[in-house]
Design a protein around this motif. Structure first.
Motif, PDB file in Angstrom:
ATOM      1  N   THR A 150       3.899  21.478   0.949  1.00  0.00           N
ATOM      2  CA  THR A 150       4.584  20.361   0.319  1.00  0.00           C
ATOM      3  C   THR A 150       3.655  19.153   0.272  1.00  0.00           C
ATOM      4  O   THR A 150       2.607  19.135   0.927  1.00  0.00           O
ATOM      5  N   VAL A 151       4.051  18.154  -0.494  1.00  0.00           N
ATOM      6  CA  VAL A 151       3.244  16.941  -0.602  1.00  0.00           C
ATOM      7  C   VAL A 151       3.030  16.333   0.783  1.00  0.00           C
ATOM      8  O   VAL A 151       1.948  15.882   1.120  1.00  0.00           O
ATOM      9  N   ALA A 152       4.087  16.346   1.618  1.00  0.00           N
ATOM     10  CA  ALA A 152       3.979  15.753   2.946  1.00  0.00           C
ATOM     11  C   ALA A 152       2.971  16.494   3.828  1.00  0.00           C
ATOM     12  O   ALA A 152       2.430  15.927   4.763  1.00  0.00           O
ATOM     13  N   GLU A 153       2.706  17.769   3.532  1.00  0.00           N
ATOM     14  CA  GLU A 153       1.783  18.558   4.343  1.00  0.00           C
ATOM     15  C   GLU A 153       0.343  18.503   3.852  1.00  0.00           C
ATOM     16  O   GLU A 153      -0.546  19.020   4.502  1.00  0.00           O
ATOM     17  N   LEU A 154       0.118  17.881   2.693  1.00  0.00           N
ATOM     18  CA  LEU A 154      -1.237  17.800   2.176  1.00  0.00           C
ATOM     19  C   LEU A 154      -2.100  16.945   3.103  1.00  0.00           C
ATOM     20  O   LEU A 154      -1.647  15.913   3.604  1.00  0.00           O
ATOM     21  N   PRO A 155      -3.334  17.373   3.352  1.00  0.00           N
ATOM     22  CA  PRO A 155      -4.184  16.555   4.218  1.00  0.00           C
ATOM     23  C   PRO A 155      -4.494  15.211   3.550  1.00  0.00           C
ATOM     24  O   PRO A 155      -4.899  15.166   2.399  1.00  0.00           O
ATOM     25  N   THR A 156      -4.259  14.137   4.274  1.00  0.00           N
ATOM     26  CA  THR A 156      -4.498  12.802   3.758  1.00  0.00           C
ATOM     27  C   THR A 156      -5.330  12.046   4.771  1.00  0.00           C
ATOM     28  O   THR A 156      -4.977  11.975   5.938  1.00  0.00           O
ATOM     29  N   ARG A 157      -6.436  11.494   4.340  1.00  0.00           N
ATOM     30  CA  ARG A 157      -7.329  10.789   5.252  1.00  0.00           C
ATOM     31  C   ARG A 157      -7.032   9.298   5.324  1.00  0.00           C
ATOM     32  O   ARG A 157      -7.175   8.696   6.357  1.00  0.00           O
ATOM     33  N   VAL A 158      -6.638   8.713   4.197  1.00  0.00           N
ATOM     34  CA  VAL A 158      -6.463   7.261   4.135  1.00  0.00           C
ATOM     35  C   VAL A 158      -5.135   6.942   3.448  1.00  0.00           C
ATOM     36  O   VAL A 158      -4.803   7.524   2.425  1.00  0.00           O
ATOM     37  N   TRP A 159      -4.407   5.980   4.026  1.00  0.00           N
ATOM     38  CA  TRP A 159      -3.188   5.476   3.402  1.00  0.00           C
ATOM     39  C   TRP A 159      -3.490   4.080   2.865  1.00  0.00           C
ATOM     40  O   TRP A 159      -3.981   3.225   3.595  1.00  0.00           O
ATOM     41  N   VAL A 160      -3.192   3.874   1.585  1.00  0.00           N
ATOM     42  CA  VAL A 160      -3.466   2.604   0.925  1.00  0.00           C
ATOM     43  C   VAL A 160      -2.147   1.843   0.758  1.00  0.00           C
ATOM     44  O   VAL A 160      -1.242   2.330   0.069  1.00  0.00           O
ATOM     45  N   PRO A 161      -2.012   0.669   1.393  1.00  0.00           N
ATOM     46  CA  PRO A 161      -0.784  -0.119   1.188  1.00  0.00           C
ATOM     47  C   PRO A 161      -0.750  -0.673  -0.236  1.00  0.00           C
ATOM     48  O   PRO A 161      -1.756  -1.185  -0.727  1.00  0.00           O
ATOM     49  N   VAL A 162       0.415  -0.539  -0.895  1.00  0.00           N
ATOM     50  CA  VAL A 162       0.495  -0.992  -2.286  1.00  0.00           C
ATOM     51  C   VAL A 162       1.525  -2.091  -2.523  1.00  0.00           C
ATOM     52  O   VAL A 162       1.335  -2.926  -3.405  1.00  0.00           O
ATOM     53  N   CYS A 163       2.628  -2.090  -1.782  1.00  0.00           N
ATOM     54  CA  CYS A 163       3.641  -3.126  -1.983  1.00  0.00           C
ATOM     55  C   CYS A 163       4.685  -3.032  -0.882  1.00  0.00           C
ATOM     56  O   CYS A 163       4.733  -2.058  -0.137  1.00  0.00           O
TER      57      CYS A 163
END
Length: 114
Positions: A2-15
């Motif tokens: 699922t999208v939630a399980e995709l490896p993500t290295r960086v979270w970018v704050p947007v709003c």
């Protein structure tokens, strides 16, 4: 996966989460990519690419939010093709997709994963 399980290295704050109105889109620039953000009435935040693959215009954030069954969707404001906010697949032409991005709300801020 699922999208939630995709490896993500960086979270970018947007709003701020409260800046996203339910059932309306907004556009954010994330690492040079236009991302269309949507907050659905159930409170979930979805992010897809803003580029309409049928017209080449960056307009999906201005689309009409709805659903097909239980699946949240957005219809392009130009030719009304409908895209899943969960998978990015065009429900009118399954051979066409737009990118999806993982999202989360952290401390009242919406973040998009890259």
């Amino acid at each position: 996966m699922t999208v939630a399980e995709l490896p993500t290295r960086v979270w970018v704050p947007v709003c701020a989460y409260t800046a996203l109105l339910p059932e309306r889109g907004a556009c954010a620039l994330v690492d040079g990519h236009q991302v269309a953000l949507f907050r659905t009435f159930d409170g979930h935040v979805h992010a897809i690419g803003n580029l309409d693959p049928f017209t080449g215009a960056h307009v999906l954030s201005r689309g009409i939010v709805g659903s097909r069954g239980e699946e949240p969707t957005v219809a392009s404001p130009l030719h009304k093709q409908v895209f899943s906010l969960v998978t990015g697949q065009c429900l009118d032409d399954p051979s066409v997709t737009v990118p999806i991005y993982p999202t989360r709300v952290n401390g009242g801020r919406v973040e998009v994963g890259r």
